[in-house]
Design a protein around this motif. Sequence first.
Motif, PDB file in Angstrom:
ATOM      1  N   PRO A  93     -12.237  -1.394  -7.824  1.00 20.63           N
ATOM      2  CA  PRO A  93     -11.733  -1.827  -6.502  1.00 20.63           C
ATOM      3  C   PRO A  93     -11.841  -3.371  -6.371  1.00 20.63           C
ATOM      4  CG  PRO A  93     -13.124  -0.032  -6.158  1.00 20.63           C
ATOM      5  CD  PRO A  93     -13.353  -0.609  -7.606  1.00 20.63           C
ATOM      6  N   LEU A  94     -12.716  -4.156  -7.049  1.00 21.95           N
ATOM      7  CA  LEU A  94     -12.827  -5.382  -6.996  1.00 21.95           C
ATOM      8  C   LEU A  94     -11.890  -6.312  -7.752  1.00 21.95           C
ATOM      9  CD1 LEU A  94     -16.879  -5.883  -7.201  1.00 21.95           C
ATOM     10  CD2 LEU A  94     -15.416  -5.636  -5.195  1.00 21.95           C
ATOM     11  N   LEU A  95     -11.391  -5.468  -8.766  1.00 28.09           N
ATOM     12  CA  LEU A  95     -10.415  -6.071  -9.970  1.00 28.09           C
ATOM     13  C   LEU A  95      -8.971  -5.605  -9.670  1.00 28.09           C
ATOM     14  CD1 LEU A  95     -12.691  -5.724 -12.921  1.00 28.09           C
ATOM     15  CD2 LEU A  95     -12.195  -7.866 -11.815  1.00 28.09           C
ATOM     16  N   MET A  96      -8.588  -4.520  -8.956  1.00 28.11           N
ATOM     17  CA  MET A  96      -7.378  -4.019  -8.915  1.00 28.11           C
ATOM     18  C   MET A  96      -7.137  -3.686  -7.536  1.00 28.11           C
ATOM     19  SD  MET A  96      -6.959  -1.598 -12.221  1.00 28.11           S
ATOM     20  CE  MET A  96      -8.099  -0.635 -11.822  1.00 28.11           C
ATOM     21  N   ASN A  97      -5.978  -3.517  -7.009  1.00 25.54           N
ATOM     22  CA  ASN A  97      -5.530  -2.964  -5.727  1.00 25.54           C
ATOM     23  C   ASN A  97      -4.552  -2.109  -5.794  1.00 25.54           C
ATOM     24  OD1 ASN A  97      -3.009  -4.589  -5.760  1.00 25.54           O
ATOM     25  ND2 ASN A  97      -4.078  -6.194  -4.932  1.00 25.54           N
ATOM     26  N   ARG A  98      -3.955  -1.310  -4.658  1.00 24.73           N
ATOM     27  CA  ARG A  98      -3.162  -0.345  -4.787  1.00 24.73           C
ATOM     28  C   ARG A  98      -1.667  -0.904  -4.891  1.00 24.73           C
ATOM     29  NH1 ARG A  98      -2.434   4.695  -0.347  1.00 24.73           N
ATOM     30  NH2 ARG A  98      -1.024   5.944  -1.701  1.00 24.73           N
ATOM     31  N   HIS A 112      -9.008   9.522 -14.313  1.00 22.39           N
ATOM     32  CA  HIS A 112      -7.693   9.451 -14.018  1.00 22.39           C
ATOM     33  C   HIS A 112      -7.627   9.575 -12.593  1.00 22.39           C
ATOM     34  CE1 HIS A 112      -6.789   9.339 -17.998  1.00 22.39           C
ATOM     35  NE2 HIS A 112      -6.647  10.401 -18.420  1.00 22.39           N
ATOM     36  N   LEU A 113      -8.579  10.602 -11.879  1.00 22.39           N
ATOM     37  CA  LEU A 113      -8.543  10.777 -10.370  1.00 22.39           C
ATOM     38  C   LEU A 113      -8.869   9.418  -9.905  1.00 22.39           C
ATOM     39  CD1 LEU A 113     -10.383  14.225 -10.562  1.00 22.39           C
ATOM     40  CD2 LEU A 113      -7.973  13.744 -10.314  1.00 22.39           C
ATOM     41  N   VAL A 114      -9.518   8.583 -10.139  1.00 24.18           N
ATOM     42  CA  VAL A 114      -9.900   7.401  -9.594  1.00 24.18           C
ATOM     43  C   VAL A 114      -8.741   6.411  -9.768  1.00 24.18           C
ATOM     44  CG1 VAL A 114     -11.276   5.291  -9.346  1.00 24.18           C
ATOM     45  CG2 VAL A 114     -12.437   7.573 -10.117  1.00 24.18           C
ATOM     46  N   ALA A 115      -8.154   6.519 -10.980  1.00 19.16           N
ATOM     47  CA  ALA A 115      -7.078   5.580 -11.247  1.00 19.16           C
ATOM     48  C   ALA A 115      -5.652   5.794 -10.439  1.00 19.16           C
ATOM     49  CB  ALA A 115      -6.634   5.538 -12.625  1.00 19.16           C
ATOM     50  N   LYS A 116      -5.598   6.912 -10.193  1.00 20.49           N
ATOM     51  CA  LYS A 116      -4.487   7.546  -9.179  1.00 20.49           C
ATOM     52  C   LYS A 116      -4.289   6.451  -7.758  1.00 20.49           C
ATOM     53  CE  LYS A 116      -3.250  11.333  -8.198  1.00 20.49           C
ATOM     54  NZ  LYS A 116      -3.350  12.668  -7.679  1.00 20.49           N
ATOM     55  N   ARG A 117      -5.665   6.344  -7.206  1.00 24.99           N
ATOM     56  CA  ARG A 117      -5.814   5.542  -5.892  1.00 24.99           C
ATOM     57  C   ARG A 117      -4.986   4.118  -6.076  1.00 24.99           C
ATOM     58  NH1 ARG A 117     -12.282   6.009  -5.709  1.00 24.99           N
ATOM     59  NH2 ARG A 117     -12.274   8.578  -5.873  1.00 24.99           N
ATOM     60  N   TYR A 118      -4.738   3.692  -7.230  1.00 30.66           N
ATOM     61  CA  TYR A 118      -4.047   2.220  -7.307  1.00 30.66           C
ATOM     62  C   TYR A 118      -2.440   2.557  -7.351  1.00 30.66           C
ATOM     63  CZ  TYR A 118      -8.902   1.096  -7.766  1.00 30.66           C
ATOM     64  OH  TYR A 118     -10.204   0.938  -7.645  1.00 30.66           O
ATOM     65  N   CYS A 119      -1.948   3.774  -7.281  1.00 27.89           N
ATOM     66  CA  CYS A 119      -0.588   3.814  -7.191  1.00 27.89           C
ATOM     67  C   CYS A 119      -0.011   3.301  -5.824  1.00 27.89           C
ATOM     68  CB  CYS A 119      -0.319   5.205  -7.594  1.00 27.89           C
ATOM     69  SG  CYS A 119       1.657   5.320  -7.964  1.00 27.89           S
ATOM     70  N   VAL A 120       0.999   2.804  -5.810  1.00 27.13           N
ATOM     71  CA  VAL A 120       1.884   2.441  -4.544  1.00 27.13           C
ATOM     72  C   VAL A 120       2.254   3.619  -3.686  1.00 27.13           C
ATOM     73  CG1 VAL A 120       2.335  -0.032  -5.060  1.00 27.13           C
ATOM     74  CG2 VAL A 120       4.020   2.059  -5.423  1.00 27.13           C
ATOM     75  N   LEU A 121       2.567   3.465  -2.662  1.00 31.13           N
ATOM     76  CA  LEU A 121       2.962   4.809  -1.872  1.00 31.13           C
ATOM     77  C   LEU A 121       4.611   4.955  -2.268  1.00 31.13           C
ATOM     78  CD1 LEU A 121       2.477   7.002   0.409  1.00 31.13           C
ATOM     79  CD2 LEU A 121       3.579   5.282   2.019  1.00 31.13           C
TER      80      LEU A 121
END
Length: 388
Positions: A93-98, A112-121
Amino acid sequence: MAFEGDSTVITPTKRKILISGGLVVGGPQTHVTILCGILKSKGADVTIAAAATNWDALSLNALRSQGVRIIVPPFGFGRLSFIGKAVSIWGWPLLMNRSFDVVYCIGEGRMHLVAKRYCVLGGHCIYHEIVDCPLRESLSHRIAASMTAIIGNSNEVTRKLKTLLPEIPVKTIPFLTSREASDTDGIRVRESPTRTLNVAFLGRLVDHKRPAQLIDFWSERQNCNGLGLSKLHFYGGDCGSGYKDVLVQKVKHLGLADRVSLHGEYNHAQLSQVLENVDLVVLPSLYEGLPLVLVEAMARGIPVVATSAGGTAELGVDNEDVIITDGTEWSAFEVGLLKMISRIRSEKIDCKRLKKWTEDRYGFASVSRQWEGALLNTSIFFGCGQSL
């Protein structure tokens, strides 16, 4: 705790791709390395986020030099891997955003479940199954079920995935092979069919690929007319498990130092040099996805003998220059290996025919176009909504 990574600035106007996982040696490393080069050449902004890696520093830095951002903690796989996951959950969360248009999740992995949070709507999350169809209610099944689209490495895996998850679009796309393999002419000049044959096992030294049984076979058949003059070469490491040392001691104990060699790890940049003097590639594995190293060998006109584990079976379809044994029985693999050595010595292998077969199905040109469609034009490629 510090991450290995860089501070590459992401340009908002570019198609942004997040690759989750995939930083393991072998086929995934080759595929991810080539894929990043393709995506960067098309103007995409590429970030790799992983909780662990066993790539060497040279390979990681080669991608960074192309402008790929790599976020991975300084821990490999094994006993400390749980620390890497914890650090990643805290640090991402400190290095990436959605902000990512596509999140591409390669292989099994809870992160992968964490990585999914950074996909745009309205973006796309793609799961790539690189071994076999997940068991129902497994972690991989739950991850795949949460995705926009799924990729299978082989037609058989794709068929199973469509049955398991009929509501999600699934496509078959094999791992990428290098353009260098496609550029070879497929002609392999050898001095004499009676010479010493160089037989190679390439990949991770793990028990399910049965390298120890290969060594035993070379010991048992030292004076076998069918095996003849031949040397067995192992290229690959054991990712710190200590298994290589076990194999080295086995070779020494059996007195095979002049017939069996363990050369250690190699990276994709060294593959062409490794394969230059190889006559046959073997893989007696108990389970696989679609082994990229076999495709790379075939693309250079080198025959293979392998068990029909996973998608490997597809390499033998209408292909006269390889032997894929039925199932994974060791006895069938032995028969196939001796049969192939006889074919090679009888000069019945057509290297140009083998190269063409491989190029038509797994060549860089056609496969790279599929990956471009999957990650850069996802909606149209998978038929899953409006293009981003």
